[in-house]
Design a protein around this motif. Structure first.
Motif, short mmCIF file in Angstrom:
data_model
loop_
_atom_site.label_atom_id
_atom_site.label_comp_id
_atom_site.label_asym_id
_atom_site.label_seq_id
_atom_site.Cartn_x
_atom_site.Cartn_y
_atom_site.Cartn_z
N ALA A 105 -4.51 -6.03 2.24
CA ALA A 105 -3.26 -5.44 2.72
C ALA A 105 -2.28 -6.53 3.13
O ALA A 105 -2.64 -7.45 3.86
CB ALA A 105 -3.53 -4.52 3.91
N GLN B 7 0.84 -1.20 0.00
CA GLN B 7 0.00 0.00 0.00
C GLN B 7 0.88 1.25 0.00
O GLN B 7 1.99 1.25 0.53
CB GLN B 7 -0.91 0.02 1.23
CG GLN B 7 -1.83 -1.18 1.35
CD GLN B 7 -2.95 -1.17 0.32
OE1 GLN B 7 -3.36 -0.11 -0.16
NE2 GLN B 7 -3.45 -2.35 -0.03
N GLN C 261 -6.09 2.78 2.37
CA GLN C 261 -5.58 1.57 1.73
C GLN C 261 -6.70 0.85 0.98
O GLN C 261 -7.85 0.85 1.41
CB GLN C 261 -4.95 0.66 2.79
CG GLN C 261 -3.73 1.30 3.45
CD GLN C 261 -3.14 0.47 4.58
OE1 GLN C 261 -3.66 -0.60 4.91
NE2 GLN C 261 -2.06 0.95 5.17
#
Length: 253
Positions: free
Chosen positions: A72, A60, A68
């Motif tokens: 992730a 990110q 974001q």
């Protein structure tokens, strides 16, 4: 869509180095890299007046959870031997550590190359000044200053050895050396010590009284809780003490 948090205009793209503040340098030291209920990791946005969750994700571009996108990939923030080097390509981690992480300046600091260079230059200039002062210093003052460092061992040293060790002392600790060089009490203490060693003065067994060795006449009583030679150096600056000092200096020559 969340409003993107702005980066300061002064932000510079460069490699950055971070150091733990503690004197101990563990092989690995991990700091929080994401917000949890047990270990909150938040940054307060003054513009929006809200707390923002932080999370370091290697895939990110932003360290803020709300900015974001997608899945992730979480990363760890680990200092190794007290240091963490972050290349400029990892902007998300740099910004998290330099701008937003609550442990900055508490657990770790960012290396300031400009400040360090300024400090290094100042130290080098002080070192040069100390060495120049040491080189030009007469042997009596050199002996007095060196006595502070090594005590009575200076009595057995040659003039060249005294000058050599004085230069080493000036290089090792220029600030302390320059302070001692400007303190006339250091030389006066040395004269007092040499006067006792040369049996010109005597000091009582309880270190409370100085007297002439030749006739036992009392000269000076050391105040309570004071070092005898420091007190004697201060007394040498009085009218009565200056007369005694002059006499001692003549006898020591």
């Amino acid at each position: 869509m969340a409003k993107k948090t702005s980066t300061p205009d002064t932000w510079e793209m460069k490699d950055r180095i971070y150091h733990l503040k503690s004197d101990s340098k563990p092989v690995v030291y991990v700091i929080p890299s994401r917000h949890t209920r047990r270990k909150p990791l938040l940054w307060f946005d003054d513009n929006e007046k809200i707390q923002k969750e932080l999370r370091y994700a290697t895939n990110q571009s932003s360290p803020f959870v709300e900015e974001q996108k997608g899945v992730a990939t979480l990363g760890h923030i680990a200092f190794r031997n007290g240091t963490l080097v972050v290349p400029k390509r990892r902007q998300n981690l740099q910004k998290m550590l330099s701008l937003y992480h609550p442990m900055k300046d508490i657990i770790y600091v960012e290396r300031d190359e400009v400040k360090e260079a300024t400090n290094d230059l100042g130290y080098m200039e002080m070192e040069i000044e100390a060495l120049l002062v040491a080189r030009e210093m007469d042997i009596d003052q050199a002996e007095a200053i060196l006595r502070v460092e090594i005590g009575s061992s200076v009595n057995n040293m040659t003039s060249n050895a005294i000058k050599r060790d004085l230069m080493l002392m000036a290089k090792k600790n220029p600030y302390m050396f320059l302070e001692l060089a400007q303190d006339d009490s250091v030389e006066l203490r040395n004269i007092g010590i040499k006067a006792v060693e040369a049996n010109i003065l005597k000091i009582s067994p309880d270190n409370r009284t100085f007297q002439w060795a030749s006739n036992g006449r009392k000269l000076f009583t050391v105040p309570l809780d004071e070092h005898p030679y420091s007190a004697l150096a201060a007394w040498f600056k009085t009218d009565e003490g200056m007369e005694v000092l002059t006499s001692i200096q003549k006898r020591l020559k």
